[in-house]
Write an enzyme that holds these catalytic residues in place. Structure first.
Site, PDB file in Angstrom:
ATOM      1  N   ARG A 225      49.155  31.589  45.516  1.00  0.00           N
ATOM      2  CA  ARG A 225      48.585  31.986  46.822  1.00  0.00           C
ATOM      3  C   ARG A 225      47.201  31.366  47.013  1.00  0.00           C
ATOM      4  O   ARG A 225      46.832  30.967  48.109  1.00  0.00           O
ATOM      5  CB  ARG A 225      48.500  33.513  46.917  1.00  0.00           C
TER       6      ARG A 225
ATOM      7  N   HIS B 278      41.488  44.272  52.445  1.00  0.00           N
ATOM      8  CA  HIS B 278      42.342  44.051  51.268  1.00  0.00           C
ATOM      9  C   HIS B 278      41.750  43.080  50.264  1.00  0.00           C
ATOM     10  O   HIS B 278      42.462  42.536  49.434  1.00  0.00           O
ATOM     11  CB  HIS B 278      43.720  43.560  51.727  1.00  0.00           C
TER      12      HIS B 278
ATOM     13  N   CYS C  59      34.001  47.281  33.871  1.00  0.00           N
ATOM     14  CA  CYS C  59      32.617  46.858  33.637  1.00  0.00           C
ATOM     15  C   CYS C  59      31.896  46.485  34.934  1.00  0.00           C
ATOM     16  O   CYS C  59      30.680  46.375  34.967  1.00  0.00           O
ATOM     17  CB  CYS C  59      32.542  45.730  32.611  1.00  0.00           C
TER      18      CYS C  59
ATOM     19  N   CYS D   9      32.112  41.916  30.142  1.00  0.00           N
ATOM     20  CA  CYS D   9      32.282  42.805  28.991  1.00  0.00           C
ATOM     21  C   CYS D   9      32.885  42.079  27.788  1.00  0.00           C
ATOM     22  O   CYS D   9      32.804  42.568  26.662  1.00  0.00           O
ATOM     23  CB  CYS D   9      33.159  43.999  29.383  1.00  0.00           C
TER      24      CYS D   9
HETATM   25 ZN   LIG Z   1      34.542  43.227  32.279  1.00  0.00          ZN
END
Ligand SMILES: [Zn+2]
Length: 364
Positions: free
Chosen positions: A95, A148, A160, A264
């Site tokens: 997409r 959206h 995170c 993270c």
């Molecule tokens: Zn993360």
């Protein structure tokens, strides 16, 4: 007794001779719409996939080809992502590529021009293709609310909070390159006669329930829902699960091969779009609520989205409740079923109609 009623043929004026504008619209309607537009300051536009049709982008439901054997729930839901993030990422990579290859069409630019001329203009868009932004609508963030999300924003799939905005890199990694996606999806054949449905019955049932609740039993008409319609199911307490008859299709891609969250270092990145079973973005919904509470709305323009399903139906009624007059721009008359007598209904391609009806310079 034979009646004396005349059997003479009525001479009806030929429809062809009826005057129309160059794009086939009723000039009286166009003129009255433009007059109202020129007097409007607060304008809400509710936008769906039809806006990007002329750019060559298929609606979610129309995406088939390689993906026709996949239940949309498996490629656009948190459960689907937990089950096989590779498959979901392959779908969204396709997409992203389609949107990158497409460009904004005259309808996008007509809306951008209107936004510049009318500071009180706000677009509520269900489209994730980024074409309105590429046409220039993101210069004033207050004028564009993405219901959206956006295919080109990537977010941590954990909690995170990392977000990478406007990432247009393609492919994002080797397993998401065009060649790899095609080879992988083509290889995932389903046995003859066992082709699963494109979306589960459970999901369609949930969408119908939700739309009935929004529109009321009387106004609700059965219409084929789109994947986007399903987005806020959780708000109504619908429980959404992966259908039991889910086909056993897997991408075979390891998590380590997919885009990783640099925030993270523990989770994958995901496209920052609203999936089945997820609520619409809270901050956006707060803005939209405020929009309909603050003051009156002069005009609502519904473009390329059905009037029978969420969220177009709900927002349109909210705007009407704030005093707005309503205009519909759609390919199909069916999608304007809920239009009222006093509304403007312009049928045809948004890329042809919007430049004509929104042309403020052409105002007499
Ligand atoms: Zn993360």
């Amino acid at each position: 007794m034979p009646t004396h009623q005349s059997r003479q043929r009525q001479c009806k004026p030929a429809k062809m001779s009826q005057q129309t504008t160059p794009s086939g619209l009723d000039p009286v309607q166009v003129s009255s719409f433009r007059t109202h537009l020129s007097q409007s300051t607060r304008i809400v536009t509710i936008i769906g996939a039809g806006l990007s049709a002329s750019s060559g982008l298929p609606t979610f439901r129309d995406i088939n080809g390689l993906w026709c054997n996949h239940d949309v729930f498996l490629i656009a839901s948190p459960a689907g992502f937990r089950r096989d993030p590779g498959l979901v990422w392959q779908f969204y990579s396709e997409r992203r590529r389609a949107a990158l290859r497409a460009g904004p069409n005259p309808a996008h630019y007509a809306l951008v021009n209107l936004a510049k001329a009318k500071p009180g203009f706000v677009a509520l868009s269900q489209n994730v293709d980024g074409l309105l932004q590429r046409a220039g609508l993101d210069e004033n963030p207050k004028q564009l609310k993405l219901l959206h999300g956006n295919l080109f924003d990537l977010a941590c799939a954990g909690n995170c909070g990392y977000v990478d905005y406007d990432n247009f890199v393609d492919p994002l990694c080797e397993v998401l390159s065009e060649g790899r996606v095609r080879a992988s999806v083509m290889g995932a054949d389903v046995a003859e006669g066992e082709k699963p449905p494109k979306a589960s019955a459970l999901l369609f049932e949930g969408i119908a329930k939700k739309n009935k609740k929004i529109l009321g039993e009387e106004k609700f008409a059965e219409a084929a829902p789109t994947a986007r319609d399903a987005a806020p199911l959780t708000e109504l307490g619908q429980e959404v699960r992966v259908p039991e008859a889910a086909p056993e299709l897997y991408s075979g891609i390891e998590k380590a091969e997919l885009p990783q969250c640099p925030g993270c270092g523990e989770n994958l990145l995901r496209p920052r779009v609203v999936w089945f079973g997820e609520a619409l973005p809270e901050d956006v919904m707060e803005d939209v609520d405020a929009l309909f509470k603050e003051e009156k709305v002069d005009l609502a323009i519904v473009v390329g989205t059905s009037s029978q399903v969420w969220p177009a139906a709900g927002f349109c009624e909210e705007a009407r409740g704030r005093g707005a007059k309503v205009a519909w721009v759609n390919m199909s008359e069916k999608d304007c079923k809920n239009a009222k007598k006093e509304d403007w209904v312009f049928l045809g391609d948004a890329a042809v109609i919007l430049p004509e009806i929104l042309n403020l310079e052409g105002q007499e």
